[in-house]
Scaffold this motif. Structure first.
Motif, mmCIF file in Angstrom:
data_model
loop_
_atom_site.group_PDB
_atom_site.id
_atom_site.type_symbol
_atom_site.label_atom_id
_atom_site.label_comp_id
_atom_site.label_asym_id
_atom_site.label_seq_id
_atom_site.Cartn_x
_atom_site.Cartn_y
_atom_site.Cartn_z
ATOM 1 N N VAL A 9 4.354 -10.704 10.626
ATOM 2 C CA VAL A 9 5.675 -9.735 11.067
ATOM 3 C C VAL A 9 5.165 -8.587 11.225
ATOM 4 O O VAL A 9 4.435 -7.728 10.396
ATOM 5 C CB VAL A 9 6.832 -9.880 9.868
ATOM 6 N N ASN A 10 5.349 -7.835 12.569
ATOM 7 C CA ASN A 10 4.593 -6.656 12.841
ATOM 8 C C ASN A 10 5.894 -5.692 12.672
ATOM 9 O O ASN A 10 7.112 -5.920 13.079
ATOM 10 C CB ASN A 10 4.511 -6.686 14.318
ATOM 11 N N MET A 11 5.563 -4.470 12.256
ATOM 12 C CA MET A 11 6.778 -3.364 11.914
ATOM 13 C C MET A 11 6.004 -2.074 11.970
ATOM 14 O O MET A 11 4.779 -1.739 11.983
ATOM 15 C CB MET A 11 7.344 -3.887 10.621
ATOM 16 N N SER A 12 6.836 -1.002 12.153
ATOM 17 C CA SER A 12 6.171 0.409 11.898
ATOM 18 C C SER A 12 6.283 0.554 10.319
ATOM 19 O O SER A 12 6.802 0.040 9.350
ATOM 20 C CB SER A 12 7.191 1.271 12.481
ATOM 21 N N ALA A 13 5.405 1.586 10.118
ATOM 22 C CA ALA A 13 5.383 2.196 8.656
ATOM 23 C C ALA A 13 6.501 2.747 8.169
ATOM 24 O O ALA A 13 7.286 2.424 7.053
ATOM 25 C CB ALA A 13 4.209 3.408 8.554
ATOM 26 N N LYS A 14 7.568 3.368 8.985
ATOM 27 C CA LYS A 14 8.836 3.806 8.565
ATOM 28 C C LYS A 14 9.818 2.624 8.084
ATOM 29 O O LYS A 14 10.225 2.504 7.345
ATOM 30 C CB LYS A 14 9.286 4.503 9.988
ATOM 31 N N MET A 15 9.643 1.417 9.170
ATOM 32 C CA MET A 15 10.365 0.369 8.678
ATOM 33 C C MET A 15 9.986 -0.348 7.301
ATOM 34 O O MET A 15 10.775 -0.749 6.636
ATOM 35 C CB MET A 15 10.295 -0.747 9.844
ATOM 36 N N MET A 16 8.757 -0.244 7.054
ATOM 37 C CA MET A 16 8.155 -0.847 5.782
ATOM 38 C C MET A 16 8.700 0.082 4.855
ATOM 39 O O MET A 16 9.182 -0.514 3.812
ATOM 40 C CB MET A 16 6.441 -0.608 5.682
ATOM 41 N N ALA A 17 8.774 1.441 4.940
ATOM 42 C CA ALA A 17 9.549 2.500 3.739
ATOM 43 C C ALA A 17 10.805 1.800 3.572
ATOM 44 O O ALA A 17 11.430 1.869 2.560
ATOM 45 C CB ALA A 17 9.520 3.838 4.396
ATOM 46 N N ALA A 18 11.666 1.548 4.783
ATOM 47 C CA ALA A 18 13.134 1.349 4.419
ATOM 48 C C ALA A 18 13.336 -0.109 3.821
ATOM 49 O O ALA A 18 14.107 -0.214 3.184
ATOM 50 C CB ALA A 18 13.492 1.164 6.032
ATOM 51 N N LEU A 19 12.230 -1.278 4.287
ATOM 52 C CA LEU A 19 12.294 -2.261 3.333
ATOM 53 C C LEU A 19 11.902 -2.166 1.935
ATOM 54 O O LEU A 19 12.636 -2.892 1.137
ATOM 55 C CB LEU A 19 11.350 -3.112 4.141
ATOM 56 N N VAL A 20 11.101 -1.199 1.525
ATOM 57 C CA VAL A 20 10.769 -0.906 0.188
ATOM 58 C C VAL A 20 12.182 -0.556 -0.520
ATOM 59 O O VAL A 20 12.385 -1.229 -1.750
ATOM 60 C CB VAL A 20 9.488 0.009 -0.052
ATOM 61 N N VAL A 21 12.982 0.579 -0.056
ATOM 62 C CA VAL A 21 13.967 1.009 -0.535
ATOM 63 C C VAL A 21 15.183 -0.137 -0.731
ATOM 64 O O VAL A 21 15.548 -0.124 -1.704
ATOM 65 C CB VAL A 21 14.463 2.151 0.355
ATOM 66 N N PHE A 22 15.369 -0.781 0.403
ATOM 67 C CA PHE A 22 16.285 -1.798 0.434
ATOM 68 C C PHE A 22 15.941 -2.867 -0.375
ATOM 69 O O PHE A 22 16.876 -3.210 -1.261
ATOM 70 C CB PHE A 22 16.385 -2.185 1.923
ATOM 71 N N LEU A 69 6.057 7.577 5.302
ATOM 72 C CA LEU A 69 6.753 8.756 6.133
ATOM 73 C C LEU A 69 5.905 9.696 6.407
ATOM 74 O O LEU A 69 6.460 10.582 7.259
ATOM 75 C CB LEU A 69 7.673 9.315 4.823
ATOM 76 N N MET A 70 4.518 9.590 5.918
ATOM 77 C CA MET A 70 3.548 10.706 6.651
ATOM 78 C C MET A 70 3.170 9.946 7.690
ATOM 79 O O MET A 70 2.775 11.013 8.744
ATOM 80 C CB MET A 70 2.543 10.824 5.912
ATOM 81 N N TYR A 71 3.262 8.941 7.995
ATOM 82 C CA TYR A 71 2.836 8.265 9.454
ATOM 83 C C TYR A 71 3.840 7.118 9.708
ATOM 84 O O TYR A 71 3.547 5.957 9.781
ATOM 85 C CB TYR A 71 1.592 7.539 9.248
ATOM 86 N N PRO A 72 5.180 7.618 10.295
ATOM 87 C CA PRO A 72 6.100 6.699 10.486
ATOM 88 C C PRO A 72 5.913 5.570 11.380
ATOM 89 O O PRO A 72 6.672 4.555 11.459
ATOM 90 C CB PRO A 72 7.322 7.630 10.705
ATOM 91 N N ASP A 73 5.389 6.099 12.590
ATOM 92 C CA ASP A 73 4.900 5.046 13.720
ATOM 93 C C ASP A 73 3.900 4.430 13.852
ATOM 94 O O ASP A 73 3.431 3.594 14.856
ATOM 95 C CB ASP A 73 4.915 6.087 15.102
ATOM 96 N N ARG A 74 3.018 4.470 12.558
ATOM 97 C CA ARG A 74 2.072 3.521 12.432
ATOM 98 C C ARG A 74 2.101 2.250 12.480
ATOM 99 O O ARG A 74 2.875 1.728 11.507
ATOM 100 C CB ARG A 74 0.816 4.067 11.477
ATOM 101 N N PRO A 75 1.740 1.437 13.114
ATOM 102 C CA PRO A 75 2.149 -0.284 13.309
ATOM 103 C C PRO A 75 1.438 -0.973 12.095
ATOM 104 O O PRO A 75 0.377 -0.715 11.628
ATOM 105 C CB PRO A 75 1.317 -0.566 14.639
ATOM 106 N N LEU A 76 2.159 -1.717 11.500
ATOM 107 C CA LEU A 76 1.765 -2.655 10.313
ATOM 108 C C LEU A 76 1.863 -3.942 10.660
ATOM 109 O O LEU A 76 2.827 -4.553 11.496
ATOM 110 C CB LEU A 76 2.436 -2.307 9.157
ATOM 111 N N SER A 77 1.105 -4.824 10.018
ATOM 112 C CA SER A 77 1.273 -6.394 10.155
ATOM 113 C C SER A 77 1.423 -6.980 9.016
ATOM 114 O O SER A 77 0.371 -6.912 7.861
ATOM 115 C CB SER A 77 0.113 -7.078 11.150
ATOM 116 N N TRP A 78 2.443 -7.669 8.601
ATOM 117 C CA TRP A 78 2.849 -8.020 7.336
ATOM 118 C C TRP A 78 2.318 -9.770 7.166
ATOM 119 O O TRP A 78 2.964 -10.407 7.856
ATOM 120 C CB TRP A 78 4.445 -8.083 6.980
ATOM 121 N N PHE A 79 1.307 -9.644 6.626
ATOM 122 C CA PHE A 79 0.389 -10.888 6.325
ATOM 123 C C PHE A 79 -0.017 -11.352 7.756
ATOM 124 O O PHE A 79 -0.039 -12.596 7.752
ATOM 125 C CB PHE A 79 1.105 -11.916 5.558
ATOM 126 N N GLY A 80 -0.182 -10.675 8.715
ATOM 127 C CA GLY A 80 -0.607 -10.960 10.052
ATOM 128 C C GLY A 80 0.382 -11.836 10.807
ATOM 129 O O GLY A 80 0.392 -12.604 11.559
#
Length: 244
Positions: free
Chosen positions: A158-171, A145-156
């Protein structure tokens, strides 16, 4: 020829793993490994350190913090340690080592305290808990949530944003709660995520405590100043208004 003085080893540098990780992060990982292995060798360690709401209410307040250092399996120890290794470097860069340690322990103790309060009014939440995932997930949500638009790669893959990662953790936490015993069993997890949201919004108990303390000090200063009166620059005091 004088002998060269032997350098005293720096204790902090021993936890950096050769400069690969901040000392504060390395210290937490080493503490997790040592305490976890000790709990595997002697189950009494687990019984003493696990979070347990009835025991906390009974006065064993150390359980609010110690549960995060006991992992229930080698896989949990490895993956929680790996996440702390990666995530801790990001947060130490922003907060510094001291604030990172304080916030790690603060989220842990705060989640335990909130879960204890929940357990006092909701019996299914009064169960024991160990492992670092509630705190690690909370830190991950704070960072995301500090860097919501930072791109991430899940194990190289699935690509997603940091905000999407936070939503997946909660879900994912909600799904686990549904699949494994209901929300009471995951009271510590939800408490940690709630604290993560508060922290990401820039809110903190320390901020409100300082504000409240300043307000009390200002009121006390005004109370003490009631007996004071204004003296004119010419040295002539104004006579009391209540005298005829």
């Amino acid at each position: 020829m004088p002998k060269a003085r032997r350098r005293t080893p720096d204790l902090g540098s021993a936890f950096t793993f050769g400069g690969r990780v901040p000392a504060a992060v390395g210290l937490l990982i080493v503490a997790m490994a040592v305490v976890t292995i000790a709990s595997w060798l002697d189950r009494r360690v687990l019984q003493v350190l696990a979070f347990d709401p009835p025991s906390v209410v009974g006065g064993q307040v150390w359980r609010l913090v110690t549960w995060v250092f006991v992992q229930d399996s080698p896989l949990t120890l490895f993956f929680a340690g790996f996440m702390l290794w990666w995530l801790g470097q990001q947060l130490v860069f922003v907060w510094g080592e001291r604030r990172f340690l304080l916030r790690f322990l603060g989220i842990t103790a705060g989640a335990g305290a909130l879960a204890t309060l929940v357990a006092m009014v909701y019996a299914p939440a009064a169960i024991a808990h160990i492992d670092a995932w509630p705190t690690v997930n909370a830190l991950l949500v704070v960072w995301a949530l500090m860097y919501p638009d930072r791109p991430l790669s899940w194990f190289g893959v699935v690509n997603m944003s940091a905000k999407m990662m936070a939503a997946l953790v909660v879900f994912g936490t909600v799904l686990y709660a549904i699949a494994y015993g209901g929300p009471g069993r995951f009271a510590v997890h939800f408490s940690a995520l709630a604290l993560a949201w508060v922290m990401s919004r820039g809110l903190s108990l320390g901020k409100y405590w300082r504000k409240a303390r300043r307000s009390v000090e200002e009121r006390e200063a005004r109370r003490r100043a009631k007996h004071l009166k204004v003296v004119r620059r010419d040295g002539k005091d104004e006579p009391p208004r209540w005298m005829n």
